[in-house]
Scaffold this active site. Structure first.
Site, PDB file in Angstrom:
ATOM      1  N   CYS A 193       7.975  10.334  10.714  1.00  0.00           N
ATOM      2  CA  CYS A 193       8.691   9.963   9.502  1.00  0.00           C
ATOM      3  C   CYS A 193       9.719  11.005   9.088  1.00  0.00           C
ATOM      4  O   CYS A 193      10.775  10.676   8.564  1.00  0.00           O
ATOM      5  CB  CYS A 193       7.723   9.666   8.363  1.00  0.00           C
ATOM      6  SG  CYS A 193       6.799  11.067   7.790  1.00  0.00           S
ATOM      7  N   GLU A 222      -2.519  13.714   2.495  1.00  0.00           N
ATOM      8  CA  GLU A 222      -1.137  14.219   2.301  1.00  0.00           C
ATOM      9  C   GLU A 222      -0.794  14.141   0.822  1.00  0.00           C
ATOM     10  O   GLU A 222       0.228  13.583   0.424  1.00  0.00           O
ATOM     11  CB  GLU A 222      -0.163  13.373   3.113  1.00  0.00           C
ATOM     12  CG  GLU A 222      -0.512  13.328   4.602  1.00  0.00           C
ATOM     13  CD  GLU A 222       0.359  12.385   5.408  1.00  0.00           C
ATOM     14  OE1 GLU A 222       0.566  11.244   4.961  1.00  0.00           O
ATOM     15  OE2 GLU A 222       0.840  12.783   6.474  1.00  0.00           O
ATOM     16  N   HIS A 236      -1.182  10.288  -2.480  1.00  0.00           N
ATOM     17  CA  HIS A 236      -0.204  10.551  -1.423  1.00  0.00           C
ATOM     18  C   HIS A 236       1.157  10.843  -2.044  1.00  0.00           C
ATOM     19  O   HIS A 236       1.735  10.015  -2.732  1.00  0.00           O
ATOM     20  CB  HIS A 236      -0.152   9.305  -0.541  1.00  0.00           C
ATOM     21  CG  HIS A 236       0.635   9.456   0.715  1.00  0.00           C
ATOM     22  ND1 HIS A 236       1.874   8.897   0.879  1.00  0.00           N
ATOM     23  CD2 HIS A 236       0.360  10.090   1.881  1.00  0.00           C
ATOM     24  CE1 HIS A 236       2.331   9.176   2.095  1.00  0.00           C
ATOM     25  NE2 HIS A 236       1.426   9.894   2.724  1.00  0.00           N
ATOM     26  N   GLY A 293       0.840  -1.199   0.000  1.00  0.00           N
ATOM     27  CA  GLY A 293       0.000   0.000   0.000  1.00  0.00           C
ATOM     28  C   GLY A 293       0.874   1.247   0.000  1.00  0.00           C
ATOM     29  O   GLY A 293       0.494   2.271  -0.563  1.00  0.00           O
TER      30      GLY A 293
END
Lengths: 655, 655
Positions: free
Chosen positions: B416, B320, B268, B187
Site C-alpha cells: 500500500c 496497525e 487502524h 470495513g
C-alpha cells in the site's frame, strides 16, 4: 567424600525463620489446598484444570475425554512435590492421605511398560514418543520423577519413587543412540535434572547414563526434530507463531547446536535454566570438566548480559525467551516466575559444583525479588510475568503489553507458575546450605535448625535473624563432639561492610574471604556462635552503559531486596519523578499490608502540573519543566500489586 | 461561491520548487516505472504482485488464477492515480499509452452491472458483497474512483471516470437503508472520500448521498458486521489475531459506535484518517455543522494526544492502530507511511472546511517527516513502518520489533505505501493552497506557478524559495487586472519571528494574523510581491509531561524538519549521548547523499567507555558515569537509513 545431594537436604532443615515460616504456612494452609481445588476444578471463574479428572480417566476410574494442555499432568506432580516438602516441614496426615491417593491413581494410570502420560494414554495412544520436540512427555516424566524423589525423602514412602523408576527404566529402554532405540531428546528439558535426582537416591547408573545421553545428543545433526517431523508426516502440535514453529526455531529449545558449542543464553528461558540445572548436576556427579566449562560460560552470559536487576530472565513474550545481550526492556519484559525458579535451581547446582558466591548472589536476587513477586501476599494470586515497569492505562490499549497483567491472576490456563512457587518455597531448605568435602557453605540467611552429617561427624546448625529486613545473623554451631571443618558464609555482592564475630571475637575478614565466602576453618565446639552483620544500607544501582533501558535511571536496593515505586504511594505518571542518587534514604517499618516490612522514603522531585492534559503535546524552546518536591515511598518489589491497580516502576529517573 | 475542489487544483499548479521537483522527477522517472514493473512481476527477489495479471484474467485476456491480497486491485488504481498526477506535471505519451491500456483492461474486467474487483470476479464470484467488514471491495472501489477522477482532471480523458461512475451507480443501487438494499458499509473506509471527489467532478447527488449513508450507517445497531457474519455462516476471511477478529473488534475499523458518539481516535490509523477525510469533505459540501464538530473533536484528540513529533500516527503494530492518549513508544511505533498520507488528506480537507493553521502545521509535519521518510532517496526502497528509535542489534532478537525494519525494503507483499507515496508527491500541488470564498490560503511553501480562478478574477501566483532549507519565500502575485482578495499565509507553529514584506514594505504582522494565517487583504496588482521570512532557528522540542516516552529527552527541529541522530555519524549506543538544550546548534550543508541538505552539529557528551562489555551489568553506589565530549551530527529524519545499517533516534537524552 561426595557432596551430599541437596535433594535430600530439606528433610534435615527445619525452617524457623519468621519471614519464611509465614511463606511456608501460606503454602501449607492456602496455596496447596487452593491448588488442590484448582486441580479438581473447584474454583469458580477460572479455567478448569481437569488434571485429576484426566488421571482418573486414564486410571479407568472415570469416563470422559482428556482436557487441558499436553503437559497437564505436570500440574499434579508439581503439586505432589510441593506437598512432599510441606509434609516434611509440617506433618499433615489428612494431606498425606490425599497425596497417597493421587499417587495410587498415578500408579493405576501407569501402563505396564512404565509409561505415564494421560494426554497420550487417553487421547492419542498411538502417538506416544512421536513428537518429542513439541509434546512434553519427557517433561512430564521429569516432574513425576522429581515428585517421586521428594515424596520419598519427605515421607519415606516409595510408591511414587517406584512408579518413577519404572517410568525411567522405560525411558532408558526407549531412548539412545543404539540401533532400535529412538535417538531423541525432550523439546522441553526437565527430565535431565529429574534423572540426576533419581540417580542420587537410587544410585542406578542407568539414570545417569540416559541423562548424559539426552544432554549430549541435543542439537546433533541430522536433527532429531526434523527426523521425527518427517516420520510423522510433517504434522505439528502447536500453531503458535505458525505451524511447525517449534520444530523450525531450534533456538527456542536450545537444540540449534550441541550445548558444547553454545556461548549465549538463547530461546525459552525456562527450558534453558532447567537444562543447565541438569547439566550442572551431571557435571558434578560425573566430574565432567567440559560440562562445568559449558555451565560457566552460559551462566556468565545469562547473568552478566541478560538478567534483570530483579533476577528475572527472558526479555520477551514471544517464545517466553531471552532476547540478546543488554536488551532488557522494563515494560515489555517477560521474566517468567518459573524462569527465576529455574535460575535458582541452576544456581544451587552450580554452588555444589563450583564454590563461588556469585551463584548465591544471583540465587538470592531471583528468590527475594522475582520469585516472591510471583505470588500475592494472600497466597492466592499469581504473576506469570514480572515486569519492572507497568503503566496500566497503556496496557489495555497497546498490544505490546498483551502478556503483562497489572494485577495477579487466580490461576492460569497454563498453570506452571503457581505450583512451582509452592515447591520452591517448600523446599527452600535445600537452598540454604551446600555441603562440600571440606565443610559447609552458608548461601542463604534464613532462620533454621539443621542437622548435617559430615565425614568428620555430625553438625547442628541453628541460624537466627530477621532477614531480609535486619542485618544481624546468628549461627549457633553445635557439633556432637569437637570437629574441625570449614563453615563458609556468603558475603553478598550488595554488602560492602560485613562484620563477623566468632564467640564475641571480631574476625579480620579480608584474609578469610575466598570466592566471596568468609571461610571459617576451625575446630568447632558445642556452644560456638557466629555472628555476622551484613549492614543493609540503601544502595543506588546503576545499569551498565550498554543497558539502554536503565539509562539515566537508578534502582534502589536494600539488603537483597530491590525496591520499586507504586502509584498508590506516589501518584500517577511515575516517569515524572526524579530521584537524586545522593539524597538521604530513610527506612521505616510499614503497617497494614506492610507490617514488619522495611520501606524506604526519600526526597524526590516531580515534573509537570495537574493540568498537563491542557498543555500541547510538544512545545518549542521551553525551559526544563519545573519540578516540585515530593516525598517518595519505595516498597520492596516483591510486594508490588498487592493493593489497587496502579503504576509501578523499578528504575526511577535520576535527577 | 463554493470552495474550489482541491481535487482539480493540481492541474493548475506547476511545481517549480527544487526540493519537490526532484521528488516529482524521482516519482516520474523511478517510482512509477519501478512500480509498473512490480505490478507486472518484473522485479527480482520481491514477492510477485500479479496485479496486472489478475486484471487480464478478469478481462478474459489471460488464463490463470487470482493471486495476491483481496485488495490487490488497489495497487493498480493507486498507481494509475499517481500516473495521472505525473502526466499533469510532465506529459509523457508513452506512459499515457500504458495507462490508457490499463484503463481499457479495467473496463473489460468490469461486469455489466458496473462491479469491478478481480478477486471476487475470478475467485469467488458468488461471494460479492458478502463480507464488507473484511474484504475491501468498497476500498478498492474507492481507489478506482480516485484514479478515475484524477485521470480525468489530468488528461481530460473520461474512460476511467465512466468506469468509476458506472461502479458508483452500482454501489448506490446495492447499498442503503431502503428495503431490498444491503445496509452495509466498508470495513476499510476510502470509498467515502472517493465518492466526494466523484461528486465534485460530476455534481451527481447520488454519490454525495451514498457517501453520507456510508458515514452515518457506520457503527449502528444491530451491527451490520454481525448480520453479514451470521448470514454467511460465520466464516471469516482473515485469521490474524484469531478468526473473526476484525468482525469482533469493531474499534479496529471505527465501527464500534456511530461516529457522532466517538471522541477518541481508535483502531487502524489509516482507516481512521481515510474515513475522517471523507467526513470532512462531506461536511464542507453539505454544510453539516455536526459533522464538522465530529471532525474537530477527533482531529484534536489525534493530534494533541496521539501523534508523534514526526507527524506519525498509530503507536502499535497490532492492528496497525492507535493505542491511547500519550502512549507513543518510539522503538515499537508503527507510524505507517500511509497513515501520515491519510493524515495529510484529512488535514487538507479540514483546511478547506475550517480555516486554521493547525491543520496546515500538522500536514506539513507529516509530509516533511514521516511521509518523506517512507521513501529512500533513491526512490526504490520504502518504509511501511517509521519508528523514532531503532537499535538494530536488538531488533533481530526481540520480537516486539518484528514489524520494524531498520532498512527500507524494495516492495511489500501488501504494497500500500509505495504507490501512496507516489500519488501524494505527484499531487502535492493540491496541498499548497486552499481556495476560500474570500481568498486563498497558502498552506505549504513550495515553489510553484499557479493559476487560480476566483469570482473576482484570475490570479497568477508564483512562489519561489528554497524551503525547507532556507527561510525566504517570495510570492509574486499577478492578477489579470487589479483585484481585491485575501491572500493568507500560514505562519508555522515552529516559527516565532516571521517577517513579512509586501513590495519591500515591512508589514506589522500581529494585527493581521488570524487563525494562524497572516491575512493580507488588499487590491492586488500585477507585479506585487510578497516576501515572507520564516527564520529557521534550531528549535528544541520537549514532550508533554504525560508523554513518558519523551521524558528526559529533547528532539530537534529546524523549519518543518525534525532531525535525528544516526550511528554512522555518532557511533553506536546512541542512548549514551546527552545533549544540553542550551548548547549552540550550528547548521551546515552536507555533501554526498546530503548535498544541498542542511545538517546540524552541536556539542554533546557521551557516557560510557569502550570496554563497557567488561563492566558488571549492575553496579552499586557508583557516581554518575563519566562523560566525554562529542560533536553530535543531526540529519533530517526523512533522510535516515539511507546509508549502512545502524542505530537511529529522534528523541535524544537531555543533559
Amino acid at each position: 567424600m561426595k557432596n551430599l545431594s541437596t535433594e535430600s537436604l530439606f528433610k534435615y532443615v527445619k525452617v524457623t525463620d519468621e519471614f519464611w515460616s509465614k511463606y511456608q504456612s501460606l503454602v501449607n494452609d492456602v496455596v496447596i489446598p487452593y491448588q488442590w481445588n484448582a486441580l479438581n476444578d473447584n474454583i469458580e471463574n477460572t479455567e478448569p484444570s481437569h488434571a485429576i479428572k484426566n488421571l482418573k480417566i486414564a486410571a479407568g476410574e472415570a469416563e470422559g475425554e482428556f482436557y487441558g494442555m499436553v503437559f497437564q499432568d505436570s500440574d499434579v506432580t508439581k503439586w505432589l512435590e510441593a506437598v512432599a516438602y510441606s509434609l516434611a516441614n509440617k506433618p499433615d496426615p489428612e494431606l498425606e492421605k490425599i497425596a497417597d491417593d493421587v499417587i495410587s491413581l498415578i500408579g493405576k494410570a501407569q501402563l505396564d511398560n512404565g509409561y505415564v502420560n494421560t494426554y497420550f494414554t487417553i487421547k492419542e495412544p498411538e502417538k506416544k514418543w512421536t513428537n518429542l520436540c513439541e509434546c512434553h512427555e519427557l517433561y512430564c516424566a521429569g516432574h513425576l520423577i522429581e515428585a517421586g524423589v521428594a515424596y520419598y525423602h519427605a515421607t519415606g514412602k516409595n510408591a511414587l519413587l517406584t512408579i518413577s523408576c519404572k517410568f525411567a527404566d522405560h525411558i532408558y529402554d526407549v531412548f539412545g543412540n543404539e540401533p532400535g532405540k529412538l535417538a531423541g531428546y525432550p523439546g522441553h528439558p526437565e527430565v535431565e535434572l529429574a534423572l540426576m535426582r533419581l540417580y542420587e537416591v537410587t544410585q542406578n547408573e542407568k539414570y545417569l547414563n540416559i541423562c548424559k545421553y539426552f544432554i549430549e545428543q541435543r542439537g546433533q545433526q541430522p536433527h532429531f526434530y526434523d527426523i521425527e517431523f518427517k516420520k510423522r508426516g510433517e504434522t505439528s502440535f502447536w500453531h503458535v507463531h505458525g505451524p511447525a514453529w517449534m520444530i523450525k526455531d531450534k533456538h527456542y529449545s536450545q537444540a540449534h547446536i550441541p550445548l558444547a558449542e553454545q556461548h549465549e543464553a538463547v530461546g525459552h528461558a525456562v527450558r534453558f535454566v532447567y537444562l543447565l540445572a541438569g547439566v550442572a548436576h551431571l557435571a558434578r556427579i560425573s566430574k565432567d570438566q567440559e560440562k562445568l566449562g559449558i555451565c560457566k560460560i552460559l551462566w556468565d552470559n545469562m547473568v552478566n548480559k541478560q538478567m534483570y536487576v530483579t533476577g528475572g530472565i527472558g526479555s520477551q513474550s514471544c517464545g517466553e525467551s531471552f532476547s540478546c545481550d543488554y536488551d532488557l526492556p522494563n515494560d515489555t519484559a517477560y521474566t517468567e516466575t518459573c524462569a527465576s525458579i529455574g535460575l535458582m535451581m541452576f544456581a544451587n547446582r552450580m554452588l555444589q559444583l563450583d564454590t563461588n558466591s556469585k551463584y548465591g548472589d544471583v540465587m538470592e536476587r531471583a528468590l527475594y525479588n522475582t520469585v516472591l513477586a510471583g505470588m500475592a501476599l494472600d497466597g492466592k494470586h499469581f504473576f506469570y510475568v514480572n515486569p519492572l515497569e507497568v503503566h496500566p492505562k497503556s496496557i489495555q490499549h497497546n498490544h505490546i503489553y498483551d502478556h503483562v497483567k497489572p494485577t495477579r491472576q487466580q490461576w492460569f490456563g497454563c498453570a506452571c507458575c503457581p505450583p512451582n512457587i509452592a515447591r520452591i518455597i517448600g523446599s527452600i531448605g535445600n537452598y540454604i546450605y551446600s555441603i562440600k568435602d571440606d565443610g559447609v557453605l552458608v548461601n542463604l540467611y534464613i532462620g533454621n535448625k539443621t542437622h548435617i552429617e559430615l565425614p568428620q561427624g555430625q553438625l547442628l546448625l541453628e541460624q537466627n535473624g530477621n532477614y531480609p529486613w535486619q542485618d544481624s545473623i546468628q549461627i549457633d554451631v553445635s557439633p556432637t563432639m569437637p570437629l574441625r571443618t570449614k563453615i563458609a558464609l556468603r558475603i553478598p555482592d550488595w554488602c560492602h561492610s560485613p562484620i563477623l564475630f566468632i564467640n564475641d571475637q571480631q574476625q579480620e575478614l579480608e584474609s578469610i574471604i575466598s570466592q566471596g565466602y568468609a571461610e571459617i576453618d576451625r575446630i568447632w565446639k558445642a556452644g560456638d556462635r557466629i555472628r555476622l552483620s551484613l549492614p543493609m544500607d540503601v544502595m543506588v544501582i546503576r545499569g551498565n552503559p550498554l543497558l539502554r533501558h536503565a539509562d539515566g535511571k537508578i534502582a534502589i536496593q536494600r539488603g537483597p531486596l530491590v525496591y520499586c515505586i507504586e502509584e498508590q504511594d506516589n501518584g500517577a505518571e511515575l516517569h515524572n519523578i526524579r530521584l537524586d542518587s545522593t539524597t538521604k534514604f530513610e527506612t521505616f517499618t510499614g503497617n497494614g499490608l506492610f507490617a514488619g516490612k522495611t520501606l524506604i522514603k526519600a526526597d524526590s522531585v516531580r515534573i509537570g502540573s495537574q493540568d498537563a492534559q491542557l498543555l500541547p503535546l510538544y512545545s518549542y524552546n521551553q525551559p526544563k519543566p519545573e519540578t516540585k518536591k515530593q516525598e517518595l515511598i519505595l516498597i520492596p518489589y516483591f510486594t508490588w500489586a498487592n493493593r489497587s491497580l496502579g503504576e509501578m516502576r523499578v528504575w526511577i529517573n535520576e535527577k
